[in-house]
Motif scaffolding. Sequence first.
Motif, PDB file in Angstrom:
ATOM      1  N   ASP A 224     -25.122   3.601  30.773  1.00 11.68           N
ATOM      2  CA  ASP A 224     -24.465   4.888  30.541  1.00 11.68           C
ATOM      3  C   ASP A 224     -24.739   5.386  29.131  1.00 11.68           C
ATOM      4  OD1 ASP A 224     -23.486   4.889  33.098  1.00 11.68           O
ATOM      5  OD2 ASP A 224     -21.523   4.050  32.544  1.00 11.68           O
ATOM      6  N   ALA A 225     -24.781   4.491  28.148  1.00 12.95           N
ATOM      7  CA  ALA A 225     -25.045   4.889  26.757  1.00 12.95           C
ATOM      8  C   ALA A 225     -26.457   5.460  26.626  1.00 12.95           C
ATOM      9  CB  ALA A 225     -24.870   3.696  25.826  1.00 12.95           C
ATOM     10  N   ALA A 226     -27.421   4.852  27.322  1.00 10.13           N
ATOM     11  CA  ALA A 226     -28.790   5.349  27.266  1.00 10.13           C
ATOM     12  C   ALA A 226     -28.881   6.733  27.899  1.00 10.13           C
ATOM     13  CB  ALA A 226     -29.735   4.378  27.958  1.00 10.13           C
ATOM     14  N   MET A 227     -28.190   6.928  29.011  1.00  6.55           N
ATOM     15  CA  MET A 227     -28.204   8.230  29.673  1.00  6.55           C
ATOM     16  C   MET A 227     -27.550   9.295  28.792  1.00  6.55           C
ATOM     17  SD  MET A 227     -29.952   7.945  32.343  1.00  6.55           S
ATOM     18  CE  MET A 227     -29.640   9.528  33.069  1.00  6.55           C
ATOM     19  N   SER A 228     -26.428   8.940  28.145  1.00  3.63           N
ATOM     20  CA  SER A 228     -25.755   9.898  27.255  1.00  3.63           C
ATOM     21  C   SER A 228     -26.671  10.281  26.101  1.00  3.63           C
ATOM     22  CB  SER A 228     -24.461   9.296  26.693  1.00  3.63           C
ATOM     23  OG  SER A 228     -23.553   9.058  27.744  1.00  3.63           O
ATOM     24  N   GLY A 229     -27.385   9.342  25.570  1.00  5.77           N
ATOM     25  CA  GLY A 229     -28.307   9.611  24.472  1.00  5.77           C
ATOM     26  C   GLY A 229     -29.423  10.539  24.907  1.00  5.77           C
ATOM     27  N   ARG A 230     -29.944  10.347  26.091  1.00  8.42           N
ATOM     28  CA  ARG A 230     -31.013  11.208  26.595  1.00  8.42           C
ATOM     29  C   ARG A 230     -30.510  12.636  26.789  1.00  8.42           C
ATOM     30  NH1 ARG A 230     -33.413   6.934  31.019  1.00  8.42           N
ATOM     31  NH2 ARG A 230     -34.223   5.461  29.468  1.00  8.42           N
ATOM     32  N   ILE A 231     -29.309  12.768  27.330  1.00  3.73           N
ATOM     33  CA  ILE A 231     -28.730  14.110  27.558  1.00  3.73           C
ATOM     34  C   ILE A 231     -28.499  14.808  26.214  1.00  3.73           C
ATOM     35  CG2 ILE A 231     -26.667  15.320  28.391  1.00  3.73           C
ATOM     36  CD1 ILE A 231     -26.562  13.182  30.644  1.00  3.73           C
ATOM     37  N   ALA A 232     -27.968  14.078  25.240  1.00  2.00           N
ATOM     38  CA  ALA A 232     -27.715  14.662  23.924  1.00  2.00           C
ATOM     39  C   ALA A 232     -29.025  15.111  23.285  1.00  2.00           C
ATOM     40  CB  ALA A 232     -26.989  13.664  23.028  1.00  2.00           C
ATOM     41  N   MET A 233     -30.089  14.329  23.429  1.00  2.00           N
ATOM     42  CA  MET A 233     -31.367  14.696  22.838  1.00  2.00           C
ATOM     43  C   MET A 233     -31.912  15.965  23.475  1.00  2.00           C
ATOM     44  SD  MET A 233     -34.928  12.623  22.428  1.00  2.00           S
ATOM     45  CE  MET A 233     -34.216  11.325  21.481  1.00  2.00           C
ATOM     46  N   ILE A 234     -31.800  16.085  24.797  1.00  2.00           N
ATOM     47  CA  ILE A 234     -32.286  17.282  25.491  1.00  2.00           C
ATOM     48  C   ILE A 234     -31.481  18.498  25.042  1.00  2.00           C
ATOM     49  CG2 ILE A 234     -32.451  18.400  27.761  1.00  2.00           C
ATOM     50  CD1 ILE A 234     -33.154  15.582  28.882  1.00  2.00           C
ATOM     51  N   ALA A 235     -30.157  18.346  24.921  1.00  4.56           N
ATOM     52  CA  ALA A 235     -29.313  19.461  24.488  1.00  4.56           C
ATOM     53  C   ALA A 235     -29.697  19.905  23.083  1.00  4.56           C
ATOM     54  CB  ALA A 235     -27.842  19.061  24.543  1.00  4.56           C
ATOM     55  N   LEU A 236     -29.918  18.968  22.164  1.00  9.32           N
ATOM     56  CA  LEU A 236     -30.317  19.325  20.798  1.00  9.32           C
ATOM     57  C   LEU A 236     -31.678  19.992  20.776  1.00  9.32           C
ATOM     58  CD1 LEU A 236     -29.102  16.223  18.777  1.00  9.32           C
ATOM     59  CD2 LEU A 236     -28.233  18.554  18.624  1.00  9.32           C
ATOM     60  N   LEU A 237     -32.590  19.549  21.609  1.00 13.41           N
ATOM     61  CA  LEU A 237     -33.912  20.153  21.684  1.00 13.41           C
ATOM     62  C   LEU A 237     -33.814  21.601  22.156  1.00 13.41           C
ATOM     63  CD1 LEU A 237     -36.935  19.676  21.397  1.00 13.41           C
ATOM     64  CD2 LEU A 237     -36.978  18.907  23.748  1.00 13.41           C
ATOM     65  N   ILE A 238     -32.995  21.852  23.166  1.00 10.52           N
ATOM     66  CA  ILE A 238     -32.823  23.224  23.685  1.00 10.52           C
ATOM     67  C   ILE A 238     -32.194  24.111  22.618  1.00 10.52           C
ATOM     68  CG2 ILE A 238     -31.556  24.623  25.379  1.00 10.52           C
ATOM     69  CD1 ILE A 238     -32.041  22.305  27.379  1.00 10.52           C
ATOM     70  N   LEU A 239     -31.148  23.595  21.941  1.00 11.75           N
ATOM     71  CA  LEU A 239     -30.513  24.379  20.883  1.00 11.75           C
ATOM     72  C   LEU A 239     -31.494  24.682  19.755  1.00 11.75           C
ATOM     73  CD1 LEU A 239     -26.985  22.737  20.601  1.00 11.75           C
ATOM     74  CD2 LEU A 239     -27.504  25.067  21.320  1.00 11.75           C
ATOM     75  N   GLY A 240     -32.319  23.722  19.413  1.00 13.31           N
ATOM     76  CA  GLY A 240     -33.313  23.927  18.365  1.00 13.31           C
ATOM     77  C   GLY A 240     -34.317  24.992  18.759  1.00 13.31           C
ATOM     78  N   LEU A 241     -34.775  24.964  20.014  1.00  9.26           N
ATOM     79  CA  LEU A 241     -35.730  25.970  20.490  1.00  9.26           C
ATOM     80  C   LEU A 241     -35.101  27.360  20.520  1.00  9.26           C
ATOM     81  CD1 LEU A 241     -37.534  24.035  23.374  1.00  9.26           C
ATOM     82  CD2 LEU A 241     -38.523  24.783  21.208  1.00  9.26           C
ATOM     83  N   LEU A 242     -33.840  27.446  20.962  1.00 14.64           N
ATOM     84  CA  LEU A 242     -33.159  28.747  20.982  1.00 14.64           C
ATOM     85  C   LEU A 242     -32.992  29.289  19.569  1.00 14.64           C
ATOM     86  CD1 LEU A 242     -30.439  28.204  23.753  1.00 14.64           C
ATOM     87  CD2 LEU A 242     -32.451  29.684  23.854  1.00 14.64           C
ATOM     88  N   THR A 243     -32.623  28.424  18.635  1.00 17.39           N
ATOM     89  CA  THR A 243     -32.460  28.857  17.238  1.00 17.39           C
ATOM     90  C   THR A 243     -33.786  29.338  16.691  1.00 17.39           C
ATOM     91  OG1 THR A 243     -30.699  27.222  16.963  1.00 17.39           O
ATOM     92  CG2 THR A 243     -31.673  28.123  14.956  1.00 17.39           C
ATOM     93  N   TRP A 244     -34.849  28.618  16.947  1.00 17.27           N
ATOM     94  CA  TRP A 244     -36.167  29.005  16.456  1.00 17.27           C
ATOM     95  C   TRP A 244     -36.583  30.348  17.064  1.00 17.27           C
ATOM     96  CZ3 TRP A 244     -40.838  29.620  19.135  1.00 17.27           C
ATOM     97  CH2 TRP A 244     -41.953  29.815  18.325  1.00 17.27           C
ATOM     98  N   ALA A 245     -36.326  30.517  18.373  1.00 20.70           N
ATOM     99  CA  ALA A 245     -36.697  31.769  19.042  1.00 20.70           C
ATOM    100  C   ALA A 245     -35.905  32.927  18.467  1.00 20.70           C
ATOM    101  CB  ALA A 245     -36.445  31.655  20.541  1.00 20.70           C
TER     102      ALA A 245
END
Length: 180
Positions: A153-174
């Motif tokens: 579960d910890a590994a899955m939570s980490g993967r989800i958090a990384m994807i969310a941060l990546l999306i937020l970073g792309l939206l901010t850059w855009a």
Amino acid sequence: MTDALHVPRNERGVIRVFALSMTDDEARQVKDDPELIAAALGAPVNTDQIEVFPVSDLEGIGLVGYLLEGNAVPMDQLAPDRGKLDKLGGWVMIVFSLAFEDRETVLDPASSLTLIGTYGEGRTDWRATETVDADSAQPYSAPTETVRKKPSDAAMSGRIAMIALLILGLLTWAMIWIGG
């Protein structure tokens, strides 16, 4: 002149102890000159694997202690020569197997060298002392198919958090790029 000594090819763990019948000055010259060491032994040798020194340098431990503690020669091998080794004075030459660099060699020592003894270094016995009878210790007993473990579960939570941060970073850059 002493009898020739045969050193077999690929010899390992053998130590030869020679007494030197020469003056201190002569012994010092031999000690410092690889050609004189080879000439004294009557064969080409790697002098990095040969020690020449006065027995008096071993004060407090003695030659037996040096061979026993410093070179792992078992006491049962030293015992027959212990009297000779303890009484030995002057200079000695210790020749280790690696001096022959795995070559078959015939030593023809000079008359100023006397072989005191040939000893084997103690070796570790790597044989198992117990028999292991467990099924898993038998050859070819490993599972034939690999089982993939489900991520924690910890590994899955980490993967989800990384994807969310990546999306937020792309939206901010855009937003910065479009608004800029």
